[in-house]
Write a protein that holds these residues in place. Structure first.
Motif, PDB file in Angstrom:
ATOM      1  N   LEU A  29     -53.062  11.961  31.971  1.00 34.11           N
ATOM      2  CA  LEU A  29     -53.897  10.770  31.954  1.00 34.11           C
ATOM      3  C   LEU A  29     -55.313  11.129  32.373  1.00 34.11           C
ATOM      4  O   LEU A  29     -55.550  12.213  32.934  1.00 34.11           O
ATOM      5  CB  LEU A  29     -53.323   9.720  32.908  1.00 34.11           C
ATOM      6  N   ALA A  35     -48.644  12.048  32.794  1.00 24.12           N
ATOM      7  CA  ALA A  35     -48.354  10.775  32.127  1.00 24.12           C
ATOM      8  C   ALA A  35     -46.865  10.447  32.162  1.00 24.12           C
ATOM      9  O   ALA A  35     -46.492   9.269  32.095  1.00 24.12           O
ATOM     10  CB  ALA A  35     -48.847  10.828  30.683  1.00 24.12           C
ATOM     11  N   ASP A 171     -48.234   4.809  24.030  1.00 29.65           N
ATOM     12  CA  ASP A 171     -48.192   4.495  25.461  1.00 29.65           C
ATOM     13  C   ASP A 171     -49.563   4.532  26.126  1.00 29.65           C
ATOM     14  O   ASP A 171     -49.867   3.701  26.995  1.00 29.65           O
ATOM     15  CB  ASP A 171     -47.268   5.476  26.194  1.00 29.65           C
ATOM     16  N   HIS A 172     -50.390   5.523  25.750  1.00 27.86           N
ATOM     17  CA  HIS A 172     -51.602   5.794  26.527  1.00 27.86           C
ATOM     18  C   HIS A 172     -52.878   5.884  25.704  1.00 27.86           C
ATOM     19  O   HIS A 172     -53.940   6.180  26.259  1.00 27.86           O
ATOM     20  CB  HIS A 172     -51.422   7.094  27.318  1.00 27.86           C
TER      21      HIS A 172
END
Length: 340
Positions: A29, A35, A171-172
């Motif tokens: 991240l 992450a 997700d990110h």
């Protein structure tokens, strides 16, 4: 932290197992924080992975605690799956856990019934068997992965990388996924789908009465062939020819011919420096545009993208040499335009 459980079944394919471990372990991240937390789990005891044996540090209880479960492929996808595995996956799905399969891991998911009524994919060599064994699953053989929301499936081997990177992006976001892709030395998005890797053999069962005609069609695929001409060669009416093709190949004469032509085009794209227009003519397409459209429809990518992915080193050197000399490639002299 988001926990990913990677399920190591007996006979697990090492590549499929390592792919999610590496991708999710290395994802970072902004600021450098991990992450994901990755846990490899099994039903207990040693797991036979073919070239090596492993002992997973986590048990099946991890599946109930995970946010995402990844099911890698196994050496024998038709082997029965222990009930405790199927029950654990069904239970996790009932709790809303996201479950993804890599390669023939789709057979494990299909055995749970979780894929019934959904689109799914697997390694192209297994798509027909997956569809046969699980008719309620809508098998798509041409894509690299399919995201149904809670349930995801991917095609063979390296397509697991595409799927894992897709999950990271979901997700990110793209920035985190792009960093993970760079660490894997992978593009975040690949051109085309699984279809470009399939060996498109024109279907002809052993002992088929049409086999001599199919061989003649393949040998003469670069010529202008019409349905009437093929029927005359077979000494059949066009109606009877169509019926026998359906019975023995599952397709029509012209569809079979298109596949034979595209298969020949794949070989020329891999092994020669001929221009795409020249190859279109060589394999029997009168129009380069028609050739590109048919190629994209069957293979899932463009002829140029296919050549970039699969061209051999000698052909690549010849192509680069022609481009450096002025970008003009030789054309077939005196060739009559051919149509499909």
């Amino acid at each position: 932290m988001h926990t990913v459980a990677v399920l190591a079944l007996d006979g697990v394919v090492g590549f499929d197992l390592a792919t999610p471990v590496e991708v999710f372990t290395r994802a970072r991240l902004p600021g450098g924080r991990a992450a994901y937390q990755v846990r490899v789990c099994s039903a207990g005891g040693d797991v036979d992975a073919g070239a090596f044996t492993l002992r997973a540090p986590w048990g099946l209880e991890t599946l109930a605690e995970a946010d995402t479960i990844v099911v890698p492929g196994v050496a024998d996808p038709l082997a029965p799956v222990p009930d405790e595995i199927l029950d654990a996956l069904r239970s996790a799905a009932g709790q809303g856990t996201r479950i993804a399969s890599i390669c023939v891991g789709a057979f494990v998911l299909a055995a749970t019934g979780l894929l019934d009524g959904l689109r799914a994919t697997t390694h192209w060599l297994g798509t027909r068997e997956l569809a046969r064994r699980y008719p309620d699953v809508h098998v798509d053989p041409d894509v690299l992965y399919i995201d149904n929301g809670q349930l995801l499936t991917s095609a063979g081997a390296a397509a697991g990388l595409d799927l894992c990177l897709h999950i990271v992006r979901r997700d990110h976001g793209s920035a985190v996924a792009a960093d993970a892709a760079r660490l894997s030395v992978m593009p975040l998005e690949r051109d085309g789908g699984q279809a470009q890797f399939i060996v498109h053999e024109p279907p002809a069962p052993d002992g088929a009465t049409l086999e001599p005609l199919l061989r003649w069609m393949e040998e003469n695929a670069g010529r202008e062939l019409t349905l009437d001409g093929i029927a005359a060669r077979a000494r059949l009416s066009t109606r009877t020819l169509n019926r026998r093709f359906r019975e023995q190949t599952g397709t029509t004469p012209l569809q079979w011919l298109h596949r034979a032509r595209i298969r020949r085009a794949q070989y020329l794209l891999e092994t020669t420096a001929h221009s795409v227009d020249r190859i279109a003519a060589q394999v029997g397409f009168g129009s380069p545009t028609a050739f590109r459209d048919r190629f994209k429809r069957l293979i899932g990518t463009s002829p140029h993208a296919y050549r970039r992915a699969f061209q051999g080193p000698e052909a690549r050197r010849a192509l680069n040499g022609s481009q450096e000399a002025g970008g003009v490639l030789p054309s077939d002299q005196g060739r009559t335009p051919l149509t499909s």
